[in-house]
Design a protein around this motif. Structure first.
Motif, short mmCIF file in Angstrom:
data_model
loop_
_atom_site.label_atom_id
_atom_site.label_comp_id
_atom_site.label_asym_id
_atom_site.label_seq_id
_atom_site.Cartn_x
_atom_site.Cartn_y
_atom_site.Cartn_z
N GLU A 244 -77.13 -101.93 -33.33
CA GLU A 244 -76.83 -101.36 -34.67
C GLU A 244 -77.80 -100.47 -35.43
OE1 GLU A 244 -75.06 -101.29 -38.66
OE2 GLU A 244 -74.23 -102.51 -36.67
N GLY A 245 -79.00 -100.69 -34.64
CA GLY A 245 -80.32 -99.83 -35.37
C GLY A 245 -79.95 -98.45 -34.73
N GLY A 246 -79.23 -98.17 -33.70
CA GLY A 246 -78.94 -96.79 -33.36
C GLY A 246 -79.04 -96.53 -31.90
N VAL A 247 -78.98 -97.58 -31.25
CA VAL A 247 -79.22 -97.55 -29.76
C VAL A 247 -80.63 -97.06 -29.31
CG1 VAL A 247 -78.26 -96.99 -27.35
CG2 VAL A 247 -76.67 -97.05 -29.36
N ILE A 248 -81.52 -97.93 -29.82
CA ILE A 248 -83.11 -97.33 -29.72
C ILE A 248 -83.69 -98.22 -28.58
CG2 ILE A 248 -85.13 -97.40 -30.70
CD1 ILE A 248 -83.00 -95.80 -32.22
N ILE A 249 -83.87 -97.53 -27.59
CA ILE A 249 -84.46 -98.14 -26.25
C ILE A 249 -85.97 -98.17 -26.41
CG2 ILE A 249 -84.56 -97.75 -23.59
CD1 ILE A 249 -81.92 -96.11 -23.85
N PRO A 250 -86.62 -99.25 -26.10
CA PRO A 250 -88.20 -99.33 -26.21
C PRO A 250 -88.60 -98.64 -24.86
CG PRO A 250 -87.49 -101.20 -25.56
CD PRO A 250 -85.98 -100.65 -25.54
N PRO A 251 -90.03 -98.35 -24.91
CA PRO A 251 -90.73 -98.18 -23.86
C PRO A 251 -90.89 -98.80 -22.68
CG PRO A 251 -92.26 -97.60 -25.89
CD PRO A 251 -91.03 -98.32 -26.17
N ASP A 252 -90.85 -98.52 -21.46
CA ASP A 252 -90.63 -99.42 -20.44
C ASP A 252 -91.33 -100.73 -20.40
OD1 ASP A 252 -88.48 -97.87 -19.43
OD2 ASP A 252 -89.78 -96.65 -18.03
N ASP A 253 -92.69 -100.52 -20.68
CA ASP A 253 -93.37 -101.98 -20.63
C ASP A 253 -93.57 -102.45 -21.95
OD1 ASP A 253 -95.04 -99.73 -22.07
OD2 ASP A 253 -96.76 -99.87 -21.11
N TYR A 254 -92.66 -102.12 -22.81
CA TYR A 254 -92.91 -102.80 -24.26
C TYR A 254 -92.52 -104.19 -24.09
CZ TYR A 254 -91.98 -103.81 -29.19
OH TYR A 254 -91.83 -104.34 -30.56
N LEU A 255 -91.48 -104.80 -23.66
CA LEU A 255 -91.25 -106.08 -23.46
C LEU A 255 -91.95 -107.17 -22.91
CD1 LEU A 255 -87.17 -106.37 -23.27
CD2 LEU A 255 -88.53 -106.66 -25.54
N LYS A 256 -92.58 -106.31 -21.73
CA LYS A 256 -93.53 -107.04 -21.15
C LYS A 256 -94.91 -107.55 -21.78
CE LYS A 256 -93.33 -106.82 -16.52
NZ LYS A 256 -93.28 -106.52 -15.08
N GLN A 257 -95.15 -106.44 -22.54
CA GLN A 257 -96.47 -106.54 -23.38
C GLN A 257 -96.21 -107.47 -24.55
OE1 GLN A 257 -96.96 -102.10 -23.77
NE2 GLN A 257 -99.13 -102.55 -22.93
#
Length: 461
Positions: A244-257
């Motif tokens: 809903e926020g606009g198909v915002i894809i985080p940096p590749d290492d974001y979720l792991k961090q």
């Protein structure tokens, strides 16, 4: 008494008329006109007239509307007037296995013939079997399941699990992110970041803080600050990719961090995969792209196969065990009902049998490449096309351009997720079964609509 009987007679007559319409596979032109009029009048007088202002299918004077009627193949539907649409909205991600997949429909109708709903007292077998299936399917040590009916219910259950997990410490701080959408019930709305949804219902649930999505340093500083002032974080609530926020894809290492930060500060990680789960992004769960195992995962939308409303909140044993002593601390009457469980089991079977997550990855790459080719020469209108799998966003310069493109798609028989109030980014979320020829039509239509807008601009200029 006479007035009541008169009302009953009117209701009986009207419902019989509607049931006759439901029974029909096809309707006459006159019947279609009656259905459309009843639909518009019903929304105006008995549902909510505001919806008539925000539907691409309704004319400005609200005298005509394209009213949904039936599915047409796995990727399309037909309105009551007989016009076919390629479904690139997908009910905001409901139809991952396509419209009315025969295996899902059969599972539900087979169960319907035996027992539609459970007694609420005896042990119901399909709930146990679906929970076992999810224990095998979900990442890492996720194991125990709570079943609900919608995404917001899945998130509410996750928040309550986090609270009871930390009940001895009394932790009640949650971190969510800007542009997040987690639902509109009071707890889920507290995690949702959109001010237009939040402001009328303030104050919301205490303890929620929002940080910028994708900004790991801001997340780190916020968690450190919460610890320093004695308001340790109970859980971080995130969508792996913001829909809903606009198909915002985080940096590749974001979720792991973020996972590492949660471990460092003793917080739980809740991943809201209501929209990204069930194969949408090219993996069964979006978390798999990033090699991250959450403590709790929320599933809904496509979980019921586009046939039944269904949701699941799946947690590790260390989290879920706090509900073992009293399983009645959080329940719902219809969650995990036999029809929903049958639909979900069939959906999982279809996703694996037809290799739909992999298909989403391949068709997503194909569609994104085609859309990017179609936008060439129109960079004054289109800022970016981005996505993962078949969760795709087209970001425009402003809402007005986005709405006009979405309306152009609609007029050409393609339904997308653009609305009058939030069309700066239009979402493309077709069934994972979409065919190449249909993708080609979507791209050709996109190019056509952009060219027509250029011509109109020249004429008006």
């Amino acid at each position: 008494m006479e007035a009541t009987m008169q009302n009953y007679n009117e209701v009986l007559k009207y419902t019989e008329q509607v049931l006759d319409i439901i029974e029909k596979a096809e309707v006459t032109k006159e019947e279609a006109a009656w259905i459309a009029k009843e639909t518009v009048d019903g929304f105006r007088e008995n549902v909510n007239p505001g919806f008539l202002e925000y539907r691409k299918s309704v004319t400005k004077d609200t005298q005509f509307a394209s009213v949904e009627w039936k599915d047409s193949g796995r990727n399309c539907f037909v309105d009551v007037h007989g016009k076919e649409y390629i479904d690139c909205l997908g009910g905001f991600g409901i139809y991952n296995v396509g419209h009315s997949h025969p295996k899902v429909v059969k599972a539900v109708t087979d169960q319907m013939a035996k027992q539609p709903l459970h007694s609420q007292d005896l042990l119901d077998p399909l709930r146990a079997m679906l929970a076992k299936t999810l224990g095998m399917l979900t990442p890492g040590d996720l194991k125990y399941c709570f079943f609900g009916n919608s995404g917001t219910e899945a998130v509410e259950a996750a928040l309550k699990m986090a609270k009871i997990y930390h009940s001895e410490e009394g932790r009640s701080t949650f971190i969510a992110t800007t542009r997040a959408f987690h639902g509109k019930s009071l707890g889920a709305l507290s995690g949702t970041a959109k001010g237009v949804f939040r402001k009328p219902f303030m104050p919301l649930v205490n303890g929620f803080r929002h940080v910028a999505f994708g900004d790991i340093e801001m997340m780190r500083k916020t968690m450190a600050a919460c610890h320093m002032v004695g308001e340790d974080v109970a859980a971080v609530l995130l969508e792996p990719i913001q829909g809903e926020g606009g198909v915002i894809i985080p940096p590749d290492d974001y979720l792991k961090q973020v996972r590492e930060l949660c471990d460092e500060y003793g917080a739980l990680l809740i991943l809201d995969e209501v929209q990204t789960g069930m194969g949408r992004t090219g993996k069964m769960f979006c978390a798999e792209h990033y090699g991250v195992v959450p403590d709790i995962i929320a599933l809904a939308k496509a979980f019921g196969g586009g046939v039944m409303p269904a949701s699941a909140t799946v947690a590790s044993e260390k989290v879920f065990k706090h509900l073992f002593d009293n399983p009645f601390l959080h329940t719902t009457t219809f969650g995990g009902n036999p029809l929903a469980c049958a639909a979900a089991l069939a959906t999982i079977n279809v996703l694996i049998e037809e290799n739909l997550p992999q298909r989403a990855a391949e068709m997503g790459d194909y569609l994104i490449a085609g859309l990017r080719d179609a936008m060439k020469g129109h960079e004054d209108k289109v800022l970016e096309i981005r996505g993962k799998g078949l969760l795709i966003g087209i970001e425009f310069v402003n809402d007005e351009i986005g709405y006009e493109v979405a309306k152009g798609f609609f007029d050409n028989g393609i339904l997308t997720a653009g609305t009058l109030i939030n069309a700066k980014t239009v979402r493309i979320e077709p069934p994972l079964t979409i065919e190449k020829e249909q993708c080609d039509k979507v791209c050709e239509t996109f190019a056509k609509v952009l060219k027509e807008m250029n011509k109109e601009a020249v004429v008006q200029g």
